[in-house]
Structure formats: C-alpha cells, structure tokens
Design an enzyme around this catalytic site. Sequence first.
Site, PDB file in Angstrom:
ATOM      1  N   ARG A 166      35.756  79.181 -38.647  1.00  0.00           N
ATOM      2  CA  ARG A 166      35.372  79.714 -37.333  1.00  0.00           C
ATOM      3  C   ARG A 166      34.047  80.460 -37.364  1.00  0.00           C
ATOM      4  O   ARG A 166      33.873  81.450 -36.655  1.00  0.00           O
ATOM      5  CB  ARG A 166      36.452  80.647 -36.775  1.00  0.00           C
ATOM      6  CG  ARG A 166      37.771  79.946 -36.481  1.00  0.00           C
ATOM      7  CD  ARG A 166      37.791  79.380 -35.076  1.00  0.00           C
ATOM      8  NE  ARG A 166      38.982  78.556 -34.915  1.00  0.00           N
ATOM      9  CZ  ARG A 166      40.045  78.921 -34.216  1.00  0.00           C
ATOM     10  NH1 ARG A 166      40.070  80.069 -33.609  1.00  0.00           N
ATOM     11  NH2 ARG A 166      41.072  78.109 -34.106  1.00  0.00           N
TER      12      ARG A 166
ATOM     13  N   ARG B 184      33.142  82.698 -30.931  1.00  0.00           N
ATOM     14  CA  ARG B 184      32.934  83.858 -30.052  1.00  0.00           C
ATOM     15  C   ARG B 184      32.285  85.065 -30.688  1.00  0.00           C
ATOM     16  O   ARG B 184      31.848  85.965 -29.980  1.00  0.00           O
ATOM     17  CB  ARG B 184      34.272  84.252 -29.407  1.00  0.00           C
ATOM     18  CG  ARG B 184      34.672  83.282 -28.313  1.00  0.00           C
ATOM     19  CD  ARG B 184      36.075  83.529 -27.827  1.00  0.00           C
ATOM     20  NE  ARG B 184      37.028  83.202 -28.871  1.00  0.00           N
ATOM     21  CZ  ARG B 184      38.347  83.271 -28.730  1.00  0.00           C
ATOM     22  NH1 ARG B 184      38.860  83.678 -27.585  1.00  0.00           N
ATOM     23  NH2 ARG B 184      39.152  82.943 -29.715  1.00  0.00           N
TER      24      ARG B 184
ATOM     25  N   ARG C  98      28.093  78.370 -24.124  1.00  0.00           N
ATOM     26  CA  ARG C  98      29.417  77.988 -23.627  1.00  0.00           C
ATOM     27  C   ARG C  98      29.696  78.458 -22.195  1.00  0.00           C
ATOM     28  O   ARG C  98      30.706  78.061 -21.601  1.00  0.00           O
ATOM     29  CB  ARG C  98      30.505  78.572 -24.544  1.00  0.00           C
ATOM     30  CG  ARG C  98      30.867  77.761 -25.786  1.00  0.00           C
ATOM     31  CD  ARG C  98      31.686  76.524 -25.468  1.00  0.00           C
ATOM     32  NE  ARG C  98      32.689  76.756 -24.439  1.00  0.00           N
ATOM     33  CZ  ARG C  98      33.886  77.291 -24.645  1.00  0.00           C
ATOM     34  NH1 ARG C  98      34.243  77.641 -25.847  1.00  0.00           N
ATOM     35  NH2 ARG C  98      34.734  77.473 -23.644  1.00  0.00           N
TER      36      ARG C  98
ATOM     37  N   ASP D 178      38.127  70.928 -32.300  1.00  0.00           N
ATOM     38  CA  ASP D 178      39.420  71.616 -32.388  1.00  0.00           C
ATOM     39  C   ASP D 178      40.454  70.624 -32.902  1.00  0.00           C
ATOM     40  O   ASP D 178      40.290  69.412 -32.745  1.00  0.00           O
ATOM     41  CB  ASP D 178      39.859  72.164 -31.029  1.00  0.00           C
ATOM     42  CG  ASP D 178      41.025  73.144 -31.195  1.00  0.00           C
ATOM     43  OD1 ASP D 178      40.761  74.325 -31.488  1.00  0.00           O
ATOM     44  OD2 ASP D 178      42.187  72.713 -31.056  1.00  0.00           O
TER      45      ASP D 178
ATOM     46  N   TYR E 289      52.163  72.198 -31.826  1.00  0.00           N
ATOM     47  CA  TYR E 289      51.631  72.311 -30.461  1.00  0.00           C
ATOM     48  C   TYR E 289      52.253  71.263 -29.537  1.00  0.00           C
ATOM     49  O   TYR E 289      52.559  71.534 -28.380  1.00  0.00           O
ATOM     50  CB  TYR E 289      50.099  72.193 -30.470  1.00  0.00           C
ATOM     51  CG  TYR E 289      49.452  73.438 -31.040  1.00  0.00           C
ATOM     52  CD1 TYR E 289      49.399  74.616 -30.305  1.00  0.00           C
ATOM     53  CD2 TYR E 289      48.930  73.457 -32.325  1.00  0.00           C
ATOM     54  CE1 TYR E 289      48.841  75.775 -30.828  1.00  0.00           C
ATOM     55  CE2 TYR E 289      48.370  74.606 -32.863  1.00  0.00           C
ATOM     56  CZ  TYR E 289      48.329  75.767 -32.099  1.00  0.00           C
ATOM     57  OH  TYR E 289      47.790  76.910 -32.620  1.00  0.00           O
TER      58      TYR E 289
HETATM   59  O1  CP3 Z   1      35.719  76.752 -37.864  1.00  0.00           O
HETATM   60  C1  CP3 Z   1      34.889  76.412 -36.992  1.00  0.00           C
HETATM   61  O2  CP3 Z   1      33.868  77.112 -36.740  1.00  0.00           O
HETATM   62  C2  CP3 Z   1      35.063  75.085 -36.279  1.00  0.00           C
HETATM   63  C3  CP3 Z   1      35.741  75.138 -35.067  1.00  0.00           C
HETATM   64  C4  CP3 Z   1      37.248  75.159 -34.955  1.00  0.00           C
HETATM   65  C5  CP3 Z   1      37.870  75.511 -33.732  1.00  0.00           C
HETATM   66  N1  CP3 Z   1      39.213  75.309 -33.874  1.00  0.00           N
HETATM   67  C6  CP3 Z   1      37.151  75.968 -32.546  1.00  0.00           C
HETATM   68  C7  CP3 Z   1      37.882  76.757 -31.543  1.00  0.00           C
HETATM   69  C8  CP3 Z   1      38.252  74.796 -35.859  1.00  0.00           C
HETATM   70  C9  CP3 Z   1      38.137  74.373 -37.306  1.00  0.00           C
HETATM   71  C10 CP3 Z   1      39.492  74.903 -35.144  1.00  0.00           C
HETATM   72  C11 CP3 Z   1      40.781  74.542 -35.743  1.00  0.00           C
HETATM   73  C12 CP3 Z   1      42.022  75.040 -35.107  1.00  0.00           C
HETATM   74  N2  CP3 Z   1      42.351  75.058 -33.784  1.00  0.00           N
HETATM   75  C13 CP3 Z   1      43.130  75.493 -35.834  1.00  0.00           C
HETATM   76  C14 CP3 Z   1      43.215  75.554 -37.332  1.00  0.00           C
HETATM   77  C15 CP3 Z   1      42.418  76.684 -37.850  1.00  0.00           C
HETATM   78  C16 CP3 Z   1      43.053  78.021 -37.756  1.00  0.00           C
HETATM   79  O3  CP3 Z   1      42.463  78.882 -37.079  1.00  0.00           O
HETATM   80  O4  CP3 Z   1      44.120  78.214 -38.343  1.00  0.00           O
HETATM   81  C17 CP3 Z   1      44.135  75.839 -34.912  1.00  0.00           C
HETATM   82  C18 CP3 Z   1      45.475  76.392 -35.245  1.00  0.00           C
HETATM   83  C19 CP3 Z   1      43.637  75.546 -33.605  1.00  0.00           C
HETATM   84  C20 CP3 Z   1      44.314  75.727 -32.305  1.00  0.00           C
HETATM   85  C21 CP3 Z   1      43.552  76.682 -31.481  1.00  0.00           C
HETATM   86  N3  CP3 Z   1      42.434  76.343 -30.741  1.00  0.00           N
HETATM   87  C22 CP3 Z   1      43.731  78.096 -31.366  1.00  0.00           C
HETATM   88  C23 CP3 Z   1      44.841  78.879 -32.018  1.00  0.00           C
HETATM   89  C24 CP3 Z   1      42.692  78.577 -30.557  1.00  0.00           C
HETATM   90  C25 CP3 Z   1      42.382  80.028 -30.212  1.00  0.00           C
HETATM   91  C26 CP3 Z   1      42.834  80.477 -28.881  1.00  0.00           C
HETATM   92  C27 CP3 Z   1      42.015  81.684 -28.448  1.00  0.00           C
HETATM   93  O5  CP3 Z   1      41.271  81.558 -27.472  1.00  0.00           O
HETATM   94  O6  CP3 Z   1      42.114  82.742 -29.093  1.00  0.00           O
HETATM   95  C28 CP3 Z   1      41.908  77.483 -30.171  1.00  0.00           C
HETATM   96  C29 CP3 Z   1      40.710  77.538 -29.345  1.00  0.00           C
HETATM   97  C30 CP3 Z   1      39.430  77.466 -30.110  1.00  0.00           C
HETATM   98  N4  CP3 Z   1      39.150  76.554 -31.080  1.00  0.00           N
HETATM   99  C31 CP3 Z   1      38.311  78.296 -29.934  1.00  0.00           C
HETATM  100  C32 CP3 Z   1      37.317  77.858 -30.828  1.00  0.00           C
HETATM  101  C33 CP3 Z   1      35.930  78.376 -31.000  1.00  0.00           C
HETATM  102  C34 CP3 Z   1      38.203  79.433 -28.942  1.00  0.00           C
HETATM  103  C35 CP3 Z   1      37.846  78.854 -27.588  1.00  0.00           C
HETATM  104  C36 CP3 Z   1      36.607  79.449 -26.999  1.00  0.00           C
HETATM  105  O7  CP3 Z   1      35.634  79.802 -27.682  1.00  0.00           O
HETATM  106  O8  CP3 Z   1      36.606  79.475 -25.773  1.00  0.00           O
END
Ligand code: CP3
Length: 352
Positions: free
Chosen positions: A32, A36, A45, A81, A156
């Site tokens: 990540r 954000r 974004r 994602d 999910y």
């Molecule tokens: O690592 C990186 O920089 C690459 C981007 C990345 C995202 N999601 C972007 C994202 C990666 C590798 C993921 C994988 C992902 N997504 C996982 C496995 C990694 C981990 O964290 O364990 C999981 C479980 C998800 C499912 C998911 N998607 C979650 C739990 C969330 C967060 C919800 C929140 O808003 O707190 C997301 C959304 C998400 N994926 C965001 C980002 C940058 C946030 C959305 C935003 O910026 O508006």
Amino acid sequence: MTATVDPRLADSAFLRAARGEQPSHTPVWFMRQAGRSLPEYLRVREGIGMLDSCMDADLVTEITLQPVRRYGVDAAIFFSDIVLPLKAVGVDLDIVAGVGPVVASPVRTLDDVAAIPDLTPEHVPFITQAVRQLVAELGGTPLIGFAGAPFTVASYLVEGGPSKDHARTKAMMFGAPEVWAALMEKIAGIASAYLAVQVAAGASAVQLFDSWAGALTPDDYRASVMPYSARVLGEAGALGVPRIHFGVGTSNLLGAMGEAGADVVGVDWRTPLDQAIGQVGDRAVQGNLDPTLVFAPTEVMLERAAAVIRSGRAAKGHIFNLGHGVIPSTDPDQLARLTEFVQGYEPGLSWT
Ligand code: CP3
C-alpha cells in the site's frame, strides 16, 4: 509492440533478494505504498471511484509511479485491488470508501459459482496497457504484479463484504465441500489468468495476497485452502517470475505458505523474523516492521528497522517491508527516511 526488457532489472536488489542471491543492499518497498498516505494520490483520485481508477490505465500508471518517485523504493507494486478481476468478469461489486469491497449478491451455491465467468485477457485490456506503460517508465525498477489468493477473495464473495470472523466462508468450507471446491477452483483460475496477463505485459515478480488466511488452523489451511493457492503459485512459477506469498496473523502457517510454492514468504509484524525464517526453510522472507512504528519518533522507528534488517540476514534472502499495508495517516516523510535508512544500512555486510 514488444517491449525490450531493461538489462538492469535482472540485477536489481529486489529480484536478487527474491531469488536468494546477494543484493547490493537490502531492498525495500511498502505494501500500500500508493494510496491515501500520499497527497498526490488524493489529488488525482478526487471525484473518481476506486474501481474506476483501477480501470483507467493512465491513472493506474501515474498512481503506481507516485511512491517510486517520492521514495525511490526498490520495487513498484501495480495499483489495483484484489477484487478488480472479479469486477472485470462481471461480478456486481463495488469498493466502498472506508469499508472495502461489497458484493451485491453473495455467492452461496454451485449455481452462483457457475455464474462467474473465467477471466481472459480480453476482460482486462487496461491492465495490459498499464503494465506496459509502467515497465517502460520504470526502467531498472521491478514491477510487482499481484492477485488475491482464493481464500481471501472467497471471503469477500461469500460474506458479501468485509468480515471479522469469516464465519459464512468457513461454514461453506466445513459444510458444503463441493461448493467450496468449485468456488476455490474458480477463483484460482481467475487469479492465475490475471497474474499471467500482468507477467506477459512485463511484471517481473508477483505477490499472492492471502490476507485473511490467519483465520484458519494449520490443518484446515492445508486441506481446504493450500491446494488452490499452490495451483496459482505453480502456474505463476511456470512463467519464470519470483512469487511472494503473504498473509496476516499467519505465525502457525508460514511453513505451509512457503510449501505452497513461494520463493518469498511475507511475514506480518506479530511474528519475529528470526522465528519466521526458521519456519520457511530455504526461502527468502519479506517484512516485517510494525506499520505503526512510523508514528514513533524517527530514531525509535529506525532502531527497530535495524533490528529487522539484522534478523533478515539469517534468511536465504530478505526484502524489507512493513508487516502489513501503510496506514493511511502515515507521514510520507517517515517512509522516505525509512527507505533511505534501509537502503544505506551496512551495505557491505553479507548474508549468512
Ligand atoms: O499495495 C499497493 O500500493 C497496491 C494497491 C492495493 C490496493 N489493494 C489498493 C486499495 C493492493 C495490493 C490491494 C490489495 C487488497 N485489497 C487486499 C490485500 C492486501 C491487504 O491489505 O491485506 C485486500 C484485503 C483488499 C480489499 C480491500 N480493498 C480493502 C480491505 C480495502 C480498504 C477499505 C478502506 O477504504 O479502508 C480496499 C480498498 C483499497 N484498495 C484502497 C486502496 C488504495 C482504498 C480505496 C481508496 O483509496 O479510496
């Protein structure tokens, strides 16, 4: 258009460490790292939904590059994602800000599983385009492609959204083994095809995220989850790229996660790295600084980072990372200091 492979890639610190070869310095990147915590991410974004961003190749390219420009990390991770490939094949889902993935019709039956199409490259032309653009821009910096592992993605789909205990998912695993097997095979196929698209377009390593595997006992993991992750990792290995396998709360699963077919096992911050190294055997490790240490005074953070690096020297290879993703309120300047520190840490010192 065939992209030429940058000759610097093969000897990059990240790929050398992933292969268990001596790198010039301990490589570092952050899960990540794009997201954000970066003001430049929030700017681009603005007004664009998460999944829409993931389907815009130019935006994906820009967001993936942002942390590489800012920190000079040793690898980029493709911005996407774990649920994106499901969206691409037509599953009705959204990523809700502050919540996570939400699925309109949860998957519960064999018919529900059969209704999910397999993924072909035609579903994700924007991924191919973004990876090609990125590889051209990144030059000697490797790009990590990724996919969600079958268990974490199944959670999910079955729960319909984020879950603490994964109760419905595990109820299917325990009580409806034929539905479970079909669902896990379906997701494994989608993940494999999705990784193949990324590698074909130029990604030089892959990470399989099984973030929620820590909810399982070792026996259940081995019997009902590991075979499907092993299929994905096996197919990725046949493409010739190093494979990182990561989960959270997996201190009792690290050996199995390595055996599933990983070259590098990702370790969260709860397991001391030396203990993890003992479990994964002849494999590299990735991790594992507590992601909250960025909120401590810089000297405390760096002292703890040094301890992680020193522990990592007992492994076949070590890629420095946090034990889970960057927390959104993280100060990017702390990650900049951390990156510089790791890359400059006793560069002459050799591994075991
Ligand atoms: O690592 C990186 O920089 C690459 C981007 C990345 C995202 N999601 C972007 C994202 C990666 C590798 C993921 C994988 C992902 N997504 C996982 C496995 C990694 C981990 O964290 O364990 C999981 C479980 C998800 C499912 C998911 N998607 C979650 C739990 C969330 C967060 C919800 C929140 O808003 O707190 C997301 C959304 C998400 N994926 C965001 C980002 C940058 C946030 C959305 C935003 O910026 O508006």
